[in-house]
Scaffold this motif. Structure first.
Motif, short mmCIF file in Angstrom:
data_model
loop_
_atom_site.label_atom_id
_atom_site.label_comp_id
_atom_site.label_asym_id
_atom_site.label_seq_id
_atom_site.Cartn_x
_atom_site.Cartn_y
_atom_site.Cartn_z
N ARG A 113 0.99 -1.38 -0.10
CA ARG A 113 0.05 0.00 -0.06
C ARG A 113 0.87 1.28 -0.13
O ARG A 113 0.57 2.42 -0.69
N SER A 114 1.81 1.17 0.69
CA SER A 114 2.77 2.42 0.83
C SER A 114 3.47 2.87 -0.42
O SER A 114 3.64 3.86 -0.80
N ARG A 115 3.65 1.69 -1.35
CA ARG A 115 4.37 2.11 -2.53
C ARG A 115 3.35 1.98 -3.87
O ARG A 115 3.85 2.37 -4.83
N LYS A 116 2.12 1.72 -3.52
CA LYS A 116 1.03 2.09 -4.36
C LYS A 116 1.47 1.07 -5.53
O LYS A 116 1.31 1.46 -6.72
N SER A 117 1.73 -0.20 -5.16
CA SER A 117 2.09 -1.16 -6.26
C SER A 117 1.46 -2.62 -5.99
O SER A 117 1.11 -2.71 -4.98
N PRO A 118 1.20 -3.37 -6.65
CA PRO A 118 0.53 -4.57 -6.59
C PRO A 118 1.39 -5.47 -5.68
O PRO A 118 1.00 -6.37 -4.91
N VAL A 119 2.82 -5.31 -5.58
CA VAL A 119 3.51 -6.12 -4.64
C VAL A 119 4.48 -5.02 -3.97
O VAL A 119 4.63 -4.33 -4.13
N ALA A 120 4.69 -5.63 -2.59
CA ALA A 120 5.76 -5.01 -1.90
C ALA A 120 7.04 -5.04 -2.32
O ALA A 120 7.28 -5.88 -3.43
N SER A 121 8.01 -4.14 -1.96
CA SER A 121 9.28 -4.17 -2.46
C SER A 121 10.15 -5.36 -2.12
O SER A 121 9.69 -5.94 -1.13
N PHE A 122 10.90 -5.69 -2.96
CA PHE A 122 11.60 -7.13 -2.66
C PHE A 122 12.61 -6.98 -1.50
O PHE A 122 12.91 -7.82 -0.71
N ARG A 123 12.97 -5.64 -1.20
CA ARG A 123 13.78 -5.15 0.03
C ARG A 123 13.04 -5.57 1.16
O ARG A 123 13.76 -5.97 2.19
N VAL A 124 11.88 -5.42 1.12
CA VAL A 124 10.87 -5.69 2.36
C VAL A 124 10.93 -7.11 2.61
O VAL A 124 11.11 -7.66 3.71
N ALA A 125 10.85 -7.95 1.54
CA ALA A 125 10.74 -9.26 1.62
C ALA A 125 12.00 -10.01 2.27
O ALA A 125 12.09 -10.78 3.09
N ARG A 126 13.17 -9.19 1.75
CA ARG A 126 14.46 -9.62 1.96
C ARG A 126 14.62 -9.14 3.74
O ARG A 126 15.25 -10.25 4.56
N ARG A 127 14.17 -8.23 4.14
CA ARG A 127 14.15 -7.79 5.46
C ARG A 127 13.38 -8.74 6.57
O ARG A 127 13.77 -9.23 7.67
N LEU A 128 12.19 -9.03 5.85
CA LEU A 128 11.55 -10.14 6.66
C LEU A 128 12.07 -11.23 6.86
O LEU A 128 11.87 -11.82 7.92
N ALA A 129 12.62 -11.99 5.60
CA ALA A 129 12.99 -13.23 5.84
C ALA A 129 14.42 -13.22 6.92
O ALA A 129 14.26 -14.28 7.69
N ALA A 130 15.28 -12.27 6.96
CA ALA A 130 16.13 -11.98 7.69
C ALA A 130 15.68 -11.94 9.29
O ALA A 130 16.18 -12.63 10.09
#
Length: 458
Positions: free
Chosen positions: A187-204
């Protein structure tokens, strides 16, 4: 946002009968080199039925009707995933699970949610059951994270109902944490998907926080998935993943014409007989071992029937038994109800065995005979791999007929690998012994019931 904002998606949706995906239509930037599409049907040695390598421009998907969800997920990787997964200082499989969730939720947002078939949902639920039965909560949580955005998510979460409260709380909170973070970032980036950087941070964060919590609850750290997969199947795979899955993929490239190794040995098989404490009440005193009344014969036994139907003679009832062998590797399972249905169909005369293996060995376990069956605790598979298909089929070939083999037909040996030579040997055993392969317990029971009926059981 409507899916029509992405001109390439309606083009794919307009040809549902066409099984071949077109990743060139969805990739962010044009590329003169076409993708190689590899059919995964009939290749049980692969760790999963769906994979994508954007760097090598290869997609592995089943090119059959009903596999649209796999192809759609792989196309989403082409559109939304980076060209290659980065090097990280934690287990890459955390990132793979979160990445699956990221693109699945993106597909939901553009109006193309992954809708698995009823069979696929049941398969995912069985894998979740296996994880929890083997106290592998880490594998379960990663599967559930990867299932977010699909209609299999609810089936997976239902499996937690029988777990202790602390286990449920940890699993629910971890899965919910990933979902909320990905939705907020989208929602914050107004895109269909979150940024891949967010996915990487979550995984860590998961790799840092989850394992200590699991250890406090007494759960071991086990991740059965293969490394270095960039596709959907990493966490929703069909159960052939194992410690040798990556090696299988590498060796398969040097195969004998069909992407398989030249040969692989079968695992060592041991045969055990489980305790059989349960006797089906409605089989006591059944036609098996007794006889049926008839109006023809040489020795009268039932003189009291003369006024009724004159069936005073006894004729031995012929009950067709048979042997049912169940491949319980991967997603296949056998429960008490399934055994009961087989015994009922054969009037208790069937011999039932199950087999599976791990690494270099496997177990063939007899779980029913003479109208008695094993306790449910003895129906847990020995391992997740096949390993011993060839010796198991040889065992079945020497049992009483009809001989039924409940399996998807995929055969493997040591390390859960396969080869053209192993497949040929197993096929020869099946043909020589007249073994009939069926896909489900229900199909086996129906076949036995028809056989008993044709044999003239009263």
């Amino acid at each position: 946002m409507s899916s029509h904002a992405y001109g390439y998606w309606p083009a794919y949706r307009s040809v549902p009968a066409h099984h071949m995906p077109y990743p060139e239509l969805v990739e962010p930037l044009p590329n003169p080199d076409p993708y190689s599409i590899i059919d995964t049907v009939g290749k049980p040695w692969l760790p999963t039925n769906g994979m994508t390598s954007i760097q090598e421009r290869k997609i592995l998907v089943p090119l059959v009707e009903g596999a649209r969800s796999v192809a759609l997920h792989e196309l989403a990787h082409v559109k939304f995933s980076p060209k290659s997964l980065p090097k990280v200082d934690f287990d890459i499989r955390y990132l793979m699970a979160v990445e699956d969730a990221r693109i699945n939720l993106g597909l939901v947002w553009i109006g193309l949610p992954l809708m698995l078939t009823a069979g696929e949902i049941a398969q995912v639920a069985r894998l979740a059951q296996q994880d929890l039965a083997e106290r592998d909560l880490l594998a379960y949580v990663l599967r559930a994270i990867a299932a977010q955005g699909t209609n299999a998510e609810e089936a997976m979460l239902r499996e937690l109902g029988s777990q202790p409260e602390k286990v449920r709380d940890l699993a629910y909170s971890t899965i919910r944490r990933v979902r909320i973070a990905l939705l907020r970032a989208r929602r914050s980036r107004k895109s269909p998907v979150a940024s891949f950087r967010v996915a990487r941070r979550l995984a860590a964060e998961l790799a840092r926080d989850l394992e200590p919590q699991l250890e406090r609850l007494g759960f071991p750290r086990r991740l059965p998935f293969p490394l270095q997969l960039a596709g959907a199947g990493c966490c929703l795979g069909h159960g052939h993943a194992g410690p040798h899955a990556l090696a299988r993929g590498r060796r398969g490239a040097k195969g004998s014409g069909e992407g398989t190794p030249e040969d692989c040995p079968s695992g060592e098989m041991r045969v055990v007989v489980a305790a059989l404490p349960h006797c089906m009440p409605n089989l006591r005193g059944s036609a098996r071992g007794r006889g049926r009344a008839t109006d023809e014969g040489s020795l009268p036994r039932y003189m009291h029937r003369w006024p009724l139907d004159r069936a005073i003679f006894r004729r031995r009832a012929h009950v067709r038994g048979g042997t049912v062998m169940v491949d319980t590797s991967g997603s296949m399972s056998l429960d008490a109800a399934g055994i009961d249905s087989i015994l009922m169909a054969s009037s208790g005369a069937a011999l039932v065995a199950m087999y599976s293996g791990t690494e270099k060995a496997g177990e063939l376990r007899i779980v029913a005979r003479d109208g008695h069956r094993a306790d449910p605790k003895d129906l847990v598979p020995f391992g997740r791999g096949n390993i011993i298909d060839e010796p198991a089929l040889e065992w079945l070939a020497h049992q009483g007929g009809p001989r039924l083999w409940i399996s998807d037909g995929g055969v493997t040996g040591v390390g859960d690998t396969t080869s053209a030579a192993l497949q040929r040997r197993c096929k020869e055993i099946v043909e020589r012994a007249g073994i009939r392969r069926v896909k489900t317990v229900a199909e086996a029971a129906a076949f036995l019931a028809r056989g008993a009926s044709h044999a003239g059981v009263a």
